[in-house]
Design a protein around this motif. Structure first.
Motif, PDB file in Angstrom:
ATOM      1  N   VAL A 260      34.552  42.341  54.949  1.00  0.00           N
ATOM      2  CA  VAL A 260      35.645  43.153  55.470  1.00  0.00           C
ATOM      3  C   VAL A 260      37.026  42.981  54.758  1.00  0.00           C
ATOM      4  N   LEU A 261      37.780  42.812  54.312  1.00  0.00           N
ATOM      5  CA  LEU A 261      38.722  43.045  53.694  1.00  0.00           C
ATOM      6  C   LEU A 261      40.433  42.793  54.858  1.00  0.00           C
ATOM      7  N   SER A 262      40.806  41.789  54.522  1.00  0.00           N
ATOM      8  CA  SER A 262      42.309  42.013  54.895  1.00  0.00           C
ATOM      9  C   SER A 262      43.254  42.640  54.746  1.00  0.00           C
ATOM     10  N   ARG A 263      44.121  43.244  55.540  1.00  0.00           N
ATOM     11  CA  ARG A 263      45.270  44.078  55.943  1.00  0.00           C
ATOM     12  C   ARG A 263      46.338  43.793  54.741  1.00  0.00           C
ATOM     13  N   ASP A 264      46.089  42.548  54.262  1.00  0.00           N
ATOM     14  CA  ASP A 264      47.405  41.738  53.679  1.00  0.00           C
ATOM     15  C   ASP A 264      46.934  41.629  52.165  1.00  0.00           C
ATOM     16  N   ALA A 265      47.609  41.955  51.026  1.00  0.00           N
ATOM     17  CA  ALA A 265      47.865  42.072  50.060  1.00  0.00           C
ATOM     18  C   ALA A 265      48.981  41.234  49.029  1.00  0.00           C
ATOM     19  N   PHE A 266      48.153  40.188  48.568  1.00  0.00           N
ATOM     20  CA  PHE A 266      48.928  39.302  47.613  1.00  0.00           C
ATOM     21  C   PHE A 266      48.717  40.263  45.953  1.00  0.00           C
ATOM     22  N   LEU A 267      50.650  40.606  45.542  1.00  0.00           N
ATOM     23  CA  LEU A 267      50.444  40.411  44.214  1.00  0.00           C
ATOM     24  C   LEU A 267      51.224  39.813  43.028  1.00  0.00           C
ATOM     25  N   SER A 268      51.670  38.856  43.586  1.00  0.00           N
ATOM     26  CA  SER A 268      51.923  37.603  43.454  1.00  0.00           C
ATOM     27  C   SER A 268      52.660  36.245  44.147  1.00  0.00           C
ATOM     28  N   GLY A 269      53.147  35.119  43.606  1.00  0.00           N
ATOM     29  CA  GLY A 269      53.621  34.463  44.281  1.00  0.00           C
ATOM     30  C   GLY A 269      52.282  33.285  44.498  1.00  0.00           C
ATOM     31  N   SER A 270      52.839  32.161  45.065  1.00  0.00           N
ATOM     32  CA  SER A 270      51.820  31.419  45.644  1.00  0.00           C
ATOM     33  C   SER A 270      51.342  31.449  47.860  1.00  0.00           C
ATOM     34  N   HIS A 271      50.184  31.793  47.842  1.00  0.00           N
ATOM     35  CA  HIS A 271      50.034  32.224  49.164  1.00  0.00           C
ATOM     36  C   HIS A 271      49.006  31.087  50.135  1.00  0.00           C
ATOM     37  N   TYR A 272      48.825  30.317  50.613  1.00  0.00           N
ATOM     38  CA  TYR A 272      47.896  29.387  51.782  1.00  0.00           C
ATOM     39  C   TYR A 272      46.947  29.932  52.960  1.00  0.00           C
ATOM     40  N   TYR A 346      49.156  34.007  41.872  1.00  0.00           N
ATOM     41  CA  TYR A 346      48.818  34.528  41.550  1.00  0.00           C
ATOM     42  C   TYR A 346      49.051  34.321  39.612  1.00  0.00           C
ATOM     43  N   GLU A 347      50.029  34.311  39.171  1.00  0.00           N
ATOM     44  CA  GLU A 347      51.029  33.907  38.244  1.00  0.00           C
ATOM     45  C   GLU A 347      49.843  33.181  37.100  1.00  0.00           C
ATOM     46  N   ALA A 348      49.552  31.804  38.179  1.00  0.00           N
ATOM     47  CA  ALA A 348      48.688  30.769  37.119  1.00  0.00           C
ATOM     48  C   ALA A 348      47.151  31.546  37.176  1.00  0.00           C
ATOM     49  N   GLY A 349      46.908  31.921  37.997  1.00  0.00           N
ATOM     50  CA  GLY A 349      45.726  32.549  37.969  1.00  0.00           C
ATOM     51  C   GLY A 349      44.367  31.628  38.666  1.00  0.00           C
ATOM     52  N   VAL A 350      44.931  30.880  39.511  1.00  0.00           N
ATOM     53  CA  VAL A 350      44.538  29.688  40.549  1.00  0.00           C
ATOM     54  C   VAL A 350      44.255  30.687  42.097  1.00  0.00           C
ATOM     55  N   LEU A 351      42.535  30.805  42.059  1.00  0.00           N
ATOM     56  CA  LEU A 351      42.258  30.613  43.493  1.00  0.00           C
ATOM     57  C   LEU A 351      41.741  29.543  43.360  1.00  0.00           C
ATOM     58  N   SER A 352      41.406  28.787  44.911  1.00  0.00           N
ATOM     59  CA  SER A 352      41.162  27.052  44.906  1.00  0.00           C
ATOM     60  C   SER A 352      40.274  27.171  47.068  1.00  0.00           C
ATOM     61  N   PHE A 353      39.826  26.309  46.684  1.00  0.00           N
ATOM     62  CA  PHE A 353      39.327  25.726  48.221  1.00  0.00           C
ATOM     63  C   PHE A 353      39.074  25.085  48.711  1.00  0.00           C
ATOM     64  N   TYR A 354      39.581  24.374  49.978  1.00  0.00           N
ATOM     65  CA  TYR A 354      39.578  22.534  50.424  1.00  0.00           C
ATOM     66  C   TYR A 354      39.234  22.776  51.441  1.00  0.00           C
ATOM     67  N   ASN A 355      38.459  21.688  51.576  1.00  0.00           N
ATOM     68  CA  ASN A 355      37.831  20.815  53.452  1.00  0.00           C
ATOM     69  C   ASN A 355      38.836  20.613  53.542  1.00  0.00           C
ATOM     70  N   THR A 365      38.396  25.524  42.649  1.00  0.00           N
ATOM     71  CA  THR A 365      38.866  26.248  42.195  1.00  0.00           C
ATOM     72  C   THR A 365      38.317  27.252  41.062  1.00  0.00           C
ATOM     73  N   PHE A 366      38.618  28.157  41.099  1.00  0.00           N
ATOM     74  CA  PHE A 366      37.972  29.402  39.934  1.00  0.00           C
ATOM     75  C   PHE A 366      40.024  30.139  39.089  1.00  0.00           C
ATOM     76  N   ARG A 367      39.483  29.952  37.908  1.00  0.00           N
ATOM     77  CA  ARG A 367      40.658  30.618  37.103  1.00  0.00           C
ATOM     78  C   ARG A 367      40.478  31.546  35.957  1.00  0.00           C
ATOM     79  N   CYS A 368      41.043  32.390  36.776  1.00  0.00           N
ATOM     80  CA  CYS A 368      41.050  34.039  35.597  1.00  0.00           C
ATOM     81  C   CYS A 368      43.072  33.979  35.790  1.00  0.00           C
ATOM     82  N   LYS A 369      42.847  36.260  35.114  1.00  0.00           N
ATOM     83  CA  LYS A 369      43.726  36.140  35.201  1.00  0.00           C
ATOM     84  C   LYS A 369      44.227  37.562  36.128  1.00  0.00           C
TER      85      LYS A 369
END
Length: 391
Positions: A260-272, A346-355, A365-369
């Protein structure tokens, strides 16, 4: 008799040589055992070094992300300061403009009255009325002279950050090895003289507070939900269902994979956001995906983490892996997490996971554009997964 003596002496020599060879072999075996121990020690040291390098790079990524958050927070504070001072100055300007408009209206009234006085034929009345209006004009004139635009500038703020950048550049222009020897930041670190481990314990709550400034509580999209999954009333919890639910068919719905995917989409900025895994069972996938991920079938184009359109952290039994484009990277987890935090820049191309079960330990941490909207995503094997309500 002489031959027997010679034979005896020869046998004694052979026995002595045999004894010496046995001692030599024993010595060789001891040396071999020692060298084998040395080899194992070197191999263990090499493996430990590789593992230490991997952990250190992960911790470095964590600290760089923390630095980026601090700089963004500083940028936000400075912009808010400018907005606050601008608003105060604009309010003062508005008062001045209002006063100017009132005085202009009063002066226009005086002009009209003077023109009317000019039409008086009686000289005495003309002088009396002019003297009266001239007296009225004196007070507004004095008040008018008191109002003037208040000069305002943000040059001191810009100079402050220009100096900050210059200081940082002067530090970073030196070779890294030289900077490490000088330890230029030790004097700035209030916890540098404390006991080992104090820094980590002190900084962990601060880390999470920085991330919580970007907190989100995304809800799950009903139209993408697999028929063997069901949503809670608040759309925060996804649970496996023992029987298939007859949802309306649609192009967005996953029909094979329990995703399943979320209803919320992130197009820019930082989100946690944070995910509750306490009841997730032995197998789960959590991460993010583009809307272009496949929805039909169970091929790699639809599987979370198996294509260019998705990223995930996967658990199965006691193993943890980071997946993207089908490439998997083992993730070292000391204790099974009950809650995982996910940070997207989003702009930095960072997706990180934390316990975040106890503190805040970086996992991967994934890094991509990023080129499309990013949606929180999950896949279940059993049990349930919930989004933690942070907002």
């Amino acid at each position: 008799m002489e031959n027997c003596l010679n034979c005896t002496k020869g046998c004694h020599r052979v026995d002595k040589v045999q004894e010496l060879m046995a001692l030599c072999l024993k010595d060789i075996e001891e040396r071999k055992e020692q060298e084998d121990g040395n080899r194992r020690s070197v191999e263990q040291a090499a493996n430990d070094l590789k593992e230490h390098a991997i952990v250190s790079k992960r911790q470095l990524s964590d600290k760089v992300t923390e630095l980026q958050l601090l700089l963004r927070e500083e940028e936000s504070l400075a912009k808010n300061f400018i907005d606050e001072k601008t608003q105060q100055a604009l309010e003062a300007h508005d008062q001045q403009l209002k006063s100017c408009q009132e005085r202009l209206a009063a002066l226009e009234t005086f002009s009209c009255r003077i023109r009317q006085i000019q039409q008086q034929s009686d000289p005495i009345q003309l002088l009396e009325k002019y003297a009266e209006i001239e007296k009225e004009m004196q007070e507004p004139k004095r008040l008018l002279e008191q109002w003037h635009p208040t000069p305002f500038s943000f040059e001191h703020i810009l100079n402050y950050y220009k100096h900050f950048v210059k200081v940082l550049q002067s530090i970073l222009q030196k070779p890294l090895e030289a900077r490490l020897k000088e330890d230029v930041f030790s004097s700035l670190n209030a916890t540098a003289k404390k006991e080992p481990g104090t820094v980590l314990k002190t900084m962990s709550p601060v880390d999470r507070l920085l991330f919580l400034k970007h907190a989100r509580s995304p809800t799950w999209e009903y139209d993408s939900l697999h028929p063997r999954l069901k949503l809670s009333d608040d759309r925060l919890v996804v649970s496996c269902n023992w029987r298939r639910i007859f949802y309306p068919c649609g192009p967005q719905r996953f029909d094979k994979l329990w995703q399943v995917l979320s209803r919320d989409a992130f197009l820019s900025g930082s989100h946690y956001w944070e995910v509750d895994l306490l009841h997730a069972g032995a197998g789960w996938w959590i991460g993010a995906a583009y809307p272009s991920i496949g929805r039909k079938g169970d091929s790699e184009t639809s599987r979370l983490g198996w294509n260019r359109a998705s990223w995930c952290l996967k658990k199965f039994d006691f193993e943890y892996w980071a997946f993207h484009k089908g490439e998997r990277i083992p993730v070292l987890v000391e204790d099974d997490p009950d809650r995982i935090g996910i940070f997207l820049d989003y702009e930095a191309g960072v997706l990180s996971f934390y316990n975040v079960t106890d503190g805040m330990a970086h996992l991967h941490t994934f890094r991509c554009k990023f080129t499309e909207p990013v949606y929180p995503a999950l896949r279940l094997w059993e049990g349930s997964i919930g989004i933690c309500k942070l907002t």
